[in-house]
Design a protein around this motif. Structure first.
Motif, PDB file in Angstrom:
ATOM      1  N   VAL A  40       0.840  -1.194   0.000  1.00 29.46           N
ATOM      2  CA  VAL A  40       0.000   0.000   0.000  1.00 29.46           C
ATOM      3  C   VAL A  40       0.876   1.245   0.000  1.00 29.46           C
ATOM      4  N   ARG A  41       0.751   2.062  -1.023  1.00 29.24           N
ATOM      5  CA  ARG A  41       1.389   3.364  -1.090  1.00 29.24           C
ATOM      6  C   ARG A  41       2.893   3.308  -0.890  1.00 29.24           C
ATOM      7  N   GLY A  42       3.504   2.198  -1.207  1.00 29.04           N
ATOM      8  CA  GLY A  42       4.951   2.096  -1.116  1.00 29.04           C
ATOM      9  C   GLY A  42       5.511   2.109   0.282  1.00 29.04           C
ATOM     10  N   GLN A  43       4.684   1.998   1.333  1.00 28.26           N
ATOM     11  CA  GLN A  43       5.204   2.085   2.693  1.00 28.26           C
ATOM     12  C   GLN A  43       4.487   1.166   3.681  1.00 28.26           C
ATOM     13  N   VAL A  44       3.563   0.354   3.247  1.00 28.25           N
ATOM     14  CA  VAL A  44       2.865  -0.577   4.126  1.00 28.25           C
ATOM     15  C   VAL A  44       3.106  -1.981   3.609  1.00 28.25           C
ATOM     16  N   THR A  45       3.642  -2.847   4.467  1.00 25.28           N
ATOM     17  CA  THR A  45       4.051  -4.182   4.054  1.00 25.28           C
ATOM     18  C   THR A  45       3.454  -5.220   4.987  1.00 25.28           C
ATOM     19  N   PRO A  46       3.155  -6.428   4.515  1.00 26.25           N
ATOM     20  CA  PRO A  46       2.557  -7.461   5.371  1.00 26.25           C
ATOM     21  C   PRO A  46       3.519  -8.078   6.365  1.00 26.25           C
ATOM     22  N   LEU A  47       4.799  -7.794   6.269  1.00 27.07           N
ATOM     23  CA  LEU A  47       5.769  -8.231   7.277  1.00 27.07           C
ATOM     24  C   LEU A  47       6.709  -7.068   7.551  1.00 27.07           C
ATOM     25  N   TRP A  48       6.698  -6.575   8.774  1.00 28.80           N
ATOM     26  CA  TRP A  48       7.520  -5.435   9.159  1.00 28.80           C
ATOM     27  C   TRP A  48       8.528  -5.911  10.209  1.00 28.80           C
ATOM     28  N   PRO A  49       9.710  -6.382   9.772  1.00 27.19           N
ATOM     29  CA  PRO A  49      10.704  -6.891  10.722  1.00 27.19           C
ATOM     30  C   PRO A  49      11.144  -5.897  11.790  1.00 27.19           C
ATOM     31  N   ASP A 165       3.140  -5.417  11.345  1.00 28.15           N
ATOM     32  CA  ASP A 165       3.787  -5.202  12.639  1.00 28.15           C
ATOM     33  C   ASP A 165       3.623  -6.407  13.560  1.00 28.15           C
ATOM     34  N   ALA A 166       2.410  -6.974  13.589  1.00 29.08           N
ATOM     35  CA  ALA A 166       2.177  -8.137  14.453  1.00 29.08           C
ATOM     36  C   ALA A 166       3.010  -9.330  14.001  1.00 29.08           C
ATOM     37  N   MET A 167       3.098  -9.539  12.690  1.00 23.03           N
ATOM     38  CA  MET A 167       3.902 -10.650  12.194  1.00 23.03           C
ATOM     39  C   MET A 167       5.381 -10.446  12.473  1.00 23.03           C
ATOM     40  N   GLY A 168       5.820  -9.185  12.469  1.00 22.54           N
ATOM     41  CA  GLY A 168       7.208  -8.922  12.829  1.00 22.54           C
ATOM     42  C   GLY A 168       7.528  -9.360  14.240  1.00 22.54           C
ATOM     43  N   VAL A 169       6.586  -9.105  15.161  1.00 21.15           N
ATOM     44  CA  VAL A 169       6.789  -9.533  16.551  1.00 21.15           C
ATOM     45  C   VAL A 169       6.680 -11.045  16.679  1.00 21.15           C
ATOM     46  N   LEU A 170       5.726 -11.637  15.991  1.00 18.77           N
ATOM     47  CA  LEU A 170       5.485 -13.071  16.137  1.00 18.77           C
ATOM     48  C   LEU A 170       6.620 -13.923  15.580  1.00 18.77           C
ATOM     49  N   VAL A 171       7.191 -13.516  14.461  1.00 16.98           N
ATOM     50  CA  VAL A 171       8.159 -14.397  13.796  1.00 16.98           C
ATOM     51  C   VAL A 171       9.600 -13.926  13.942  1.00 16.98           C
ATOM     52  N   VAL A 172       9.817 -12.624  14.187  1.00 17.84           N
ATOM     53  CA  VAL A 172      11.190 -12.121  14.286  1.00 17.84           C
ATOM     54  C   VAL A 172      11.678 -12.089  15.731  1.00 17.84           C
ATOM     55  N   THR A 173      10.827 -11.627  16.654  1.00 19.21           N
ATOM     56  CA  THR A 173      11.240 -11.523  18.053  1.00 19.21           C
ATOM     57  C   THR A 173      11.676 -12.866  18.645  1.00 19.21           C
ATOM     58  N   PRO A 174      10.930 -13.980  18.465  1.00 22.25           N
ATOM     59  CA  PRO A 174      11.415 -15.253  19.023  1.00 22.25           C
ATOM     60  C   PRO A 174      12.770 -15.677  18.476  1.00 22.25           C
ATOM     61  N   VAL A 175      13.023 -15.415  17.209  1.00 22.77           N
ATOM     62  CA  VAL A 175      14.324 -15.792  16.637  1.00 22.77           C
ATOM     63  C   VAL A 175      15.443 -14.991  17.290  1.00 22.77           C
ATOM     64  N   LEU A 176      15.237 -13.696  17.489  1.00 25.92           N
ATOM     65  CA  LEU A 176      16.267 -12.865  18.122  1.00 25.92           C
ATOM     66  C   LEU A 176      16.466 -13.243  19.586  1.00 25.92           C
ATOM     67  N   LEU A 177      15.388 -13.524  20.291  1.00 24.71           N
ATOM     68  CA  LEU A 177      15.532 -13.980  21.676  1.00 24.71           C
ATOM     69  C   LEU A 177      16.280 -15.300  21.746  1.00 24.71           C
ATOM     70  N   LEU A 178      16.032 -16.170  20.773  1.00 19.38           N
ATOM     71  CA  LEU A 178      16.738 -17.444  20.719  1.00 19.38           C
ATOM     72  C   LEU A 178      18.223 -17.236  20.454  1.00 19.38           C
ATOM     73  N   LEU A 179      18.549 -16.362  19.515  1.00 18.75           N
ATOM     74  CA  LEU A 179      19.953 -16.115  19.185  1.00 18.75           C
ATOM     75  C   LEU A 179      20.698 -15.476  20.351  1.00 18.75           C
ATOM     76  N   SER A 180      20.015 -14.663  21.144  1.00 21.31           N
ATOM     77  CA  SER A 180      20.683 -13.997  22.265  1.00 21.31           C
ATOM     78  C   SER A 180      21.127 -14.975  23.346  1.00 21.31           C
ATOM     79  N   SER A 181      20.437 -16.092  23.457  1.00 21.27           N
ATOM     80  CA  SER A 181      20.785 -17.094  24.478  1.00 21.27           C
ATOM     81  C   SER A 181      21.351 -18.376  23.875  1.00 21.27           C
ATOM     82  N   ALA A 182      21.706 -18.316  22.592  1.00 25.96           N
ATOM     83  CA  ALA A 182      22.215 -19.526  21.937  1.00 25.96           C
ATOM     84  C   ALA A 182      23.611 -19.863  22.456  1.00 25.96           C
ATOM     85  N   ARG A 183      23.846 -21.131  22.624  1.00 28.10           N
ATOM     86  CA  ARG A 183      25.151 -21.630  23.042  1.00 28.10           C
ATOM     87  C   ARG A 183      25.587 -22.732  22.078  1.00 28.10           C
ATOM     88  N   ARG A 184      26.867 -22.908  21.970  1.00 34.05           N
ATOM     89  CA  ARG A 184      27.377 -23.950  21.083  1.00 34.05           C
ATOM     90  C   ARG A 184      26.974 -25.312  21.632  1.00 34.05           C
TER      91      ARG A 184
END
Length: 348
Positions: A40-49, A165-184
């Motif tokens: 929409v109008r070059g600035q609204v996207t269905p996934l906003w990371p 915006d909601a999809m950004g929180v649902l799919v991006v936030t868990p991945v970042l939280l996972l990476l922050s506590s990832a261990r080898r």
């Protein structure tokens, strides 16, 4: 001491400024990536990371990083907005939304490990669905007031904005939280690596089919359950991100189940699918994590009981007797004789 304290405060201030600048840069870069699928109008996207990145940054580093969100949102919208007041209004909405999500999650005692069912529910319904209402409503209303959108175009734009915006929180936030506590990983069996590779290959294969003309989006749900059941959040979060990304690509191409429908209908369908996918992945992963933790606690309790039984069997266990206030049977008085435990009668 005052000098050392001043130096420490200066260092903390420099670190905070660097973190704010880094967050603004990541926000801007991810926004440019998300705008590749604008509708929409070059600035609204269905996934906003950026919304997911902002919520994760606040959860991991605290609310002091909110200026980085504002700066990144301003840099993104300054080249897209119709006027400076509109840009400032949209920036305010994009900043307040993740801050509100962060506040709501903190009120519920949210843990970034996402190993409890309540944490998954809070992230979905408070962090994503509730908090992102602010940015979608502010952004859509600003575009209408600025004359960019008609009144009839508010709800379609609002639906896409809120979905992104909601999809950004649902799919991006868990991945970042996972990476922050990832261990080898240590001592991982080769068959576990093989299973992970098979899961990744199957997810990629489903993505190829899903983005085509064949409406087989439901094939992603068995993979989500497999990933959550076998790998918990480490498998569920990346798999949910991949499945949702494939669905968004399909929606922007108007292919599969999104063909022949209007924008609002497609956004409702996309939101329902991605919300169901994230809900399935996060809830199953949280339930399995809770089950595993319960099993570990039961094993620890059984180990302690077994140790106590072994100690008693060898005769080394000596339970401590509680101290008694008065003298009882078998006790002696001060002269070595038996103590009289009977009280004297108040009457002669």
């Amino acid at each position: 001491m005052p000098v050392a304290r001043h130096v420490q405060l200066s260092r903390d201030g420099v670190v905070t400024v660097l973190e704010i600048c880094a967050l603004a840069a990541v926000y801007y870069g991810s926004a440019r990536l998300g705008l590749l699928q604008q509708l929409v109008r070059g600035q609204v996207t269905p996934l906003w990371p950026p919304s997911g990145i902002a919520v994760a940054a606040l959860l991991l580093r605290g609310p002091r990083l909110w200026p980085g969100i504002a700066l990144g949102a301003f840099l993104v919208n300054v080249s897209l907005g119709p006027s400076l007041p509109a840009v400032l209004a949209i920036t305010a909405g994009n900043t307040l939304a993740p801050v509100c999500s962060y506040a709501l999650l903190c009120r519920t005692g949210f843990r970034s490990e996402l190993d409890r069912l309540r944490d998954a529910l809070a992230l979905i319904f408070l962090g994503a669905f509730t908090g992102m209402l602010i940015s979608a409503t502010t952004g859509g209303a600003t575009l209408v007031l600025a004359g960019v959108l008609s009144t009839e175009g508010f709800w379609p734009t609002w639906s896409v904005w809120w979905t992104g915006d909601a999809m950004g929180v649902l799919v991006v936030t868990p991945v970042l939280l996972l990476l922050s506590s990832a261990r080898r990983p240590k001592d991982v069996a080769p068959r576990r690596w093989l299973e992970a590779l098979l899961l990744a290959a199957a997810t990629a294969g489903v993505g190829v089919v899903e983005t085509g003309r064949v409406p087989l989006m439901f094939l992603g749900f068995p993979l989500l359950i497999w990933a959550a059941f076998r790998f918990q959040l480490a498998g569920a979060a990346p798999c949910a991100l991949a499945v949702s990304t494939f669905a968004i690509v399909t929606a922007t191409r108007a292919a599969g189940p999104f063909a022949g429908h209007g924008l609002l209908t497609n956004m409702i369908t996309l939101q329902a699918f991605n919300g169901s996918a994230s809900l399935t992945a996060l809830l199953v992963a949280a339930v399995i994590s809770e089950r595993n933790e319960t099993q570990r606690e039961i094993a620890r309790a059984c180990g302690q009981l077994a140790g106590m039984v072994a100690t008693i069997a060898t005769g080394e266990y000596r339970p401590m007797r509680p101290e008694r206030e008065g003298k009882g049977v078998g006790e002696t008085d001060g002269n070595g004789g038996p103590a009289d435990t009977k009280r004297p009668s108040p009457h002669p």
